[in-house]
Design a protein around this motif. Structure first.
Motif, PDB file in Angstrom:
ATOM      1  N   ALA A 208       0.849  -1.188   0.000  1.00  0.00           N
ATOM      2  CA  ALA A 208       0.000   0.000   0.000  1.00  0.00           C
ATOM      3  C   ALA A 208       0.885   1.238   0.000  1.00  0.00           C
ATOM      4  O   ALA A 208       2.047   1.176   0.416  1.00  0.00           O
ATOM      5  N   PRO A 209       0.356   2.371  -0.438  1.00  0.00           N
ATOM      6  CA  PRO A 209       1.162   3.609  -0.470  1.00  0.00           C
ATOM      7  C   PRO A 209       1.741   3.930   0.905  1.00  0.00           C
ATOM      8  O   PRO A 209       1.022   3.917   1.909  1.00  0.00           O
ATOM      9  N   GLY A 210       3.033   4.180   0.940  1.00  0.00           N
ATOM     10  CA  GLY A 210       3.686   4.561   2.177  1.00  0.00           C
ATOM     11  C   GLY A 210       3.976   3.416   3.125  1.00  0.00           C
ATOM     12  O   GLY A 210       4.453   3.638   4.239  1.00  0.00           O
ATOM     13  N   LYS A 211       3.686   2.189   2.695  1.00  0.00           N
ATOM     14  CA  LYS A 211       3.904   1.031   3.563  1.00  0.00           C
ATOM     15  C   LYS A 211       4.873   0.058   2.902  1.00  0.00           C
ATOM     16  O   LYS A 211       5.091   0.093   1.686  1.00  0.00           O
ATOM     17  N   GLU A 212       5.430  -0.817   3.714  1.00  0.00           N
ATOM     18  CA  GLU A 212       6.319  -1.841   3.189  1.00  0.00           C
ATOM     19  C   GLU A 212       5.517  -2.961   2.539  1.00  0.00           C
ATOM     20  O   GLU A 212       4.338  -3.170   2.848  1.00  0.00           O
ATOM     21  N   ARG A 213       6.194  -3.666   1.655  1.00  0.00           N
ATOM     22  CA  ARG A 213       5.554  -4.815   1.027  1.00  0.00           C
ATOM     23  C   ARG A 213       5.326  -5.885   2.088  1.00  0.00           C
ATOM     24  O   ARG A 213       6.207  -6.179   2.894  1.00  0.00           O
ATOM     25  N   GLU A 214       4.130  -6.480   2.072  1.00  0.00           N
ATOM     26  CA  GLU A 214       3.801  -7.466   3.092  1.00  0.00           C
ATOM     27  C   GLU A 214       3.304  -8.763   2.476  1.00  0.00           C
ATOM     28  O   GLU A 214       2.674  -8.768   1.406  1.00  0.00           O
ATOM     29  N   PHE A 215       3.563  -9.843   3.184  1.00  0.00           N
ATOM     30  CA  PHE A 215       3.124 -11.165   2.773  1.00  0.00           C
ATOM     31  C   PHE A 215       1.611 -11.272   2.884  1.00  0.00           C
ATOM     32  O   PHE A 215       1.014 -10.814   3.871  1.00  0.00           O
ATOM     33  N   VAL A 216       1.001 -11.902   1.891  1.00  0.00           N
ATOM     34  CA  VAL A 216      -0.446 -12.123   1.903  1.00  0.00           C
ATOM     35  C   VAL A 216      -0.741 -13.618   1.987  1.00  0.00           C
ATOM     36  O   VAL A 216      -1.471 -14.058   2.865  1.00  0.00           O
ATOM     37  N   ALA A 217      -0.186 -14.386   1.059  1.00  0.00           N
ATOM     38  CA  ALA A 217      -0.470 -15.828   1.010  1.00  0.00           C
ATOM     39  C   ALA A 217       0.636 -16.529   0.235  1.00  0.00           C
ATOM     40  O   ALA A 217       1.283 -15.921  -0.617  1.00  0.00           O
TER      41      ALA A 217
ATOM     42  N   ASP B 124      -7.562  -3.411   2.273  1.00  0.00           N
ATOM     43  CA  ASP B 124      -6.941  -4.346   1.324  1.00  0.00           C
ATOM     44  C   ASP B 124      -6.413  -3.617   0.088  1.00  0.00           C
ATOM     45  O   ASP B 124      -5.771  -4.238  -0.764  1.00  0.00           O
ATOM     46  N   THR B 125      -6.710  -2.338  -0.014  1.00  0.00           N
ATOM     47  CA  THR B 125      -6.241  -1.558  -1.157  1.00  0.00           C
ATOM     48  C   THR B 125      -4.720  -1.539  -1.214  1.00  0.00           C
ATOM     49  O   THR B 125      -4.067  -1.171  -0.240  1.00  0.00           O
ATOM     50  N   ALA B 126      -4.173  -1.960  -2.348  1.00  0.00           N
ATOM     51  CA  ALA B 126      -2.720  -2.048  -2.509  1.00  0.00           C
ATOM     52  C   ALA B 126      -2.412  -2.519  -3.925  1.00  0.00           C
ATOM     53  O   ALA B 126      -3.313  -2.931  -4.667  1.00  0.00           O
ATOM     54  N   VAL B 127      -1.141  -2.471  -4.257  1.00  0.00           N
ATOM     55  CA  VAL B 127      -0.663  -3.164  -5.449  1.00  0.00           C
ATOM     56  C   VAL B 127      -0.306  -4.589  -5.022  1.00  0.00           C
ATOM     57  O   VAL B 127       0.434  -4.778  -4.052  1.00  0.00           O
ATOM     58  N   TYR B 128      -0.842  -5.549  -5.725  1.00  0.00           N
ATOM     59  CA  TYR B 128      -0.619  -6.956  -5.395  1.00  0.00           C
ATOM     60  C   TYR B 128       0.394  -7.553  -6.364  1.00  0.00           C
ATOM     61  O   TYR B 128       0.280  -7.384  -7.579  1.00  0.00           O
ATOM     62  N   TYR B 129       1.367  -8.244  -5.795  1.00  0.00           N
ATOM     63  CA  TYR B 129       2.438  -8.851  -6.574  1.00  0.00           C
ATOM     64  C   TYR B 129       2.447 -10.367  -6.352  1.00  0.00           C
ATOM     65  O   TYR B 129       2.262 -10.831  -5.232  1.00  0.00           O
ATOM     66  N   CYS B 130       2.705 -11.101  -7.406  1.00  0.00           N
ATOM     67  CA  CYS B 130       2.988 -12.511  -7.209  1.00  0.00           C
ATOM     68  C   CYS B 130       4.494 -12.719  -7.323  1.00  0.00           C
ATOM     69  O   CYS B 130       5.201 -11.924  -7.965  1.00  0.00           O
ATOM     70  N   ALA B 131       4.964 -13.759  -6.670  1.00  0.00           N
ATOM     71  CA  ALA B 131       6.390 -14.027  -6.615  1.00  0.00           C
ATOM     72  C   ALA B 131       6.629 -15.523  -6.643  1.00  0.00           C
ATOM     73  O   ALA B 131       5.769 -16.307  -6.226  1.00  0.00           O
TER      74      ALA B 131
END
Length: 123
Positions: free
Chosen positions: A40-49, A90-97
């Motif tokens: 999310a803006p201004g936040k660190e990338r976080e694990f979702v699943a 839950d608003t954010a940019v979602y990335y898969c890895a």
């Protein structure tokens, strides 16, 4: 080399659902741990699943548990994230890895990343 491309993001009202897809190229996808992260803006990338290699049991962050479902189709080299009961937070940019790692919650443990897809949840 594995290339990942996310799709399925968009704008949805609170309480709604979205399904994200992550298409992978590369014939060794089956042996990789796959995960979804968000930023999310201004936040660190976080694990979702995440799903560790061929282990069936998925893992979730506490904030999405019981609302989100991760799945993978190895035949199609695709990972999905079904998101239900969405909240504005839950608003954010979602990335898969993807990566050859067992540290599925740790973003720096992943070798390959998609470009991300925007998810916006309105209240």
């Amino acid at each position: 080399q594995v290339q990942l491309k996310e799709s399925g993001g968009g704008l949805v009202q609170a309480g709604g659902s979205l399904k994200l897809s992550c298409a992978a190229s590369g014939r060794i996808f089956t042996n990789y741990t796959v995960g979804w992260f968000r930023q999310a803006p201004g936040k660190e990338r976080e694990f979702v699943a995440g799903i560790v290699r061929s282990i069936i049991t998925p893992y979730y962050s506490d904030s999405v548990k019981a609302r989100f479902t991760i799945s993978r189709d190895n035949a199609q080299s695709t990972v999905y994230l079904q998101m239900n009961s969405l909240k504005p937070e839950d608003t954010a940019v979602y990335y898969c890895a993807a990566g050859r790692t067992l540290l599925f919650r740790t973003s720096r443990a992943y070798e390959y990343w998609g470009q991300g897809t925007q998810v916006t949840v309105s209240s």
